[in-house]
Design a protein around this motif. Structure first.
Motif, short mmCIF file in Angstrom:
data_model
loop_
_atom_site.label_atom_id
_atom_site.label_comp_id
_atom_site.label_asym_id
_atom_site.label_seq_id
_atom_site.Cartn_x
_atom_site.Cartn_y
_atom_site.Cartn_z
N HIS A 1 39.43 34.23 43.17
CA HIS A 1 39.60 33.01 42.36
C HIS A 1 40.54 32.00 43.02
CE1 HIS A 1 37.36 34.31 38.90
NE2 HIS A 1 38.00 35.46 38.93
N VAL A 2 41.44 32.50 43.86
CA VAL A 2 42.47 31.60 44.43
C VAL A 2 42.33 31.44 45.94
CG1 VAL A 2 44.12 32.08 42.57
CG2 VAL A 2 44.18 33.48 44.64
N ARG B 1 38.02 20.88 37.13
CA ARG B 1 37.49 21.91 36.22
C ARG B 1 38.33 23.20 36.29
NH1 ARG B 1 34.69 18.98 33.73
NH2 ARG B 1 32.84 17.92 34.48
N THR B 2 38.92 23.46 37.43
CA THR B 2 39.71 24.69 37.58
C THR B 2 41.12 24.32 38.03
OG1 THR B 2 38.87 24.92 39.82
CG2 THR B 2 37.80 26.25 38.13
N PRO B 3 41.97 23.91 37.07
CA PRO B 3 43.34 23.58 37.45
C PRO B 3 44.00 24.78 38.14
CG PRO B 3 42.96 23.13 35.12
CD PRO B 3 41.74 23.84 35.62
N ALA B 4 44.80 24.49 39.15
CA ALA B 4 45.41 25.56 39.94
C ALA B 4 46.92 25.62 39.66
CB ALA B 4 45.17 25.31 41.42
N GLU C 1 41.89 26.51 29.69
CA GLU C 1 40.53 26.89 30.00
C GLU C 1 40.22 26.71 31.50
OE1 GLU C 1 37.78 24.84 27.49
OE2 GLU C 1 36.10 25.82 28.54
N GLY C 2 39.68 27.75 32.10
CA GLY C 2 39.19 27.63 33.48
C GLY C 2 40.27 27.66 34.55
N ALA C 3 41.55 27.65 34.15
CA ALA C 3 42.61 27.58 35.17
C ALA C 3 42.66 28.88 35.97
CB ALA C 3 43.96 27.32 34.50
N VAL C 4 43.11 28.75 37.22
CA VAL C 4 43.33 29.92 38.07
C VAL C 4 44.80 29.93 38.48
CG1 VAL C 4 40.97 30.01 38.94
CG2 VAL C 4 42.70 28.68 40.20
N ARG D 1 42.11 36.09 36.25
CA ARG D 1 42.17 34.85 37.07
C ARG D 1 43.50 34.70 37.82
NH1 ARG D 1 41.68 30.90 33.11
NH2 ARG D 1 41.02 32.31 31.46
N LEU E 1 47.30 31.17 31.55
CA LEU E 1 45.88 31.19 31.95
C LEU E 1 44.98 31.45 30.74
CD1 LEU E 1 45.96 33.06 35.38
CD2 LEU E 1 45.77 30.61 34.96
#
Ligand SMILES: C[S@@+](CC[C@H](N)C(=O)[O-])C[C@H]1O[C@@H](n2cnc3c(N)ncnc32)[C@H](O)[C@@H]1O
Length: 288
Positions: free
Chosen positions: A4-5, A97-100, A120-123, A143, A116
């Motif tokens: 994921h990262v 869409r995928t905040p880090a 929503e959707g964060a990694v 995640r 997390l």
């Protein structure tokens, strides 16, 4: 899980991108370095002589897991997650869409998992120098990618890729934070404040929180990061029994300063339950 990262991670030697190889049993960099993924799911990303600071040992990590699982610090975890939400509400464009998120000194992953779950959707990269902590971090949330690395060295993270960095009672490296943050990303720092756990200081002889911690943190970040608004005080009472107090002391720096036999004697002299103050300052910082 490191997949994921992976798009955030970099070779600690030269910052070239890393990718997964052999079904993510190792990570390899464009410059040809290879880093084995431990069977517990974390990866150690260190260059040259390796990691200088060991971080928390297994007993401290176990005490932390025990104490946090009892929910005594729930208002702290809520405050950190709320602050990350605020940062994202104010700064993130709809295309992200995928905040880090990076949590430095992430310990057992208690704070990062909560955030997390909520975003929503964060990694998230959970980074810590402690191998016992990394073993828990790797399992803490699907995640989370768990990385053993030293915050005082160059972070094994690509430039300008993170939307938020969280630091809860852990060390900071403002120059590196500024390098890895996206231009509108922010750092959320929770720092213990004088008065934190005060009721336990005299009876147990634990270390006190020095004055001016937040001010010093802001001074040390100058040139890289600047505060956003004023620090927020978070203060609440906790009702702790003797076992919870023992776990609290066991997870803190005092664990290394008090002889275990002395501590046992002092703990046995405490009442069955005590009301103890939890007190910390939450500060947001943006790139300056
Ligand atoms: C007081 S604990 C806080 C853990 C977690 N943030 C929490 O509140 O539950 C500090 C954490 O920072 C880690 N740590 C200490 N020195 C470090 C360093 N140089 N680089 C990365 N992590 C470090 C420790 O191993 C430990 O997990």
């Amino acid at each position: 899980m490191l997949n994921h990262v992976i798009d955030l991670l970099a070779d600690p030697a030269d910052l070239t991108p890393l990718s997964g190889a052999d079904d993510f049993s190792r990570l390899v960099s464009e410059s040809g370095h290879s880093f084995d993924v431990a069977k517990q799911g974390y990866v150690t990303l260190a260059a040259g002589a390796g990691i200088k600071h060991q971080g928390d040992d297994a007993a401290m990590v176990a005490a932390r897991e025990t104490f946090l699982s009892q929910g005594h610090f729930a208002p702290f975890v809520e405050a950190v997650t709320d602050a990350v939400h605020e940062v994202f509400d104010e700064t993130l464009s709809d295309e992200v869409r995928t905040p880090a998120i990076l949590e430095v000194g992430a310990g057992t992953g208690y704070y990062l998992s909560h955030t997390l779950d909520d975003v929503e959707g964060a990694v998230g990269i959970g980074l810590d120098t402690s191998v016992p902590a990394a073993k828990l971090l790797a399992k803490a949330h699907p995640r989370i990618g768990a990385v053993v690395a030293d915050v005082w060295q160059r972070l094994p993270i690509r430039n300008n890729v993170l939307n938020a960095i969280t630091v809860v009672f852990a060390p900071r490296n403002p120059a590196e934070f500024a390098r890895v943050l996206a231009d509108d990303g922010q750092v959320v720092v929770l720092t213990a404040d004088p008065g934190h756990l005060d009721e336990l200081r005299d009876p147990l002889g634990i270390l006190s929180v020095e004055d001016g911690k937040v001010e010093r943190m802001i001074e040390q970040a100058a040139g890289y990061l600047a505060p956003v608004g004023d620090p927020e005080l978070i203060e609440f009472p906790m009702t702790l029994d003797r076992d919870s107090i023992a776990a609290q002391v066991g997870m803190s720096p005092s664990a290394r300063h008090i002889d275990p036999a002395d501590l046992a004697v002092r703990l046995s002299a405490l009442p069955d339950t005590m009301t103890v103050t939890a007190r910390a300052q939450l500060t947001r910082l943006a790139k300056s």
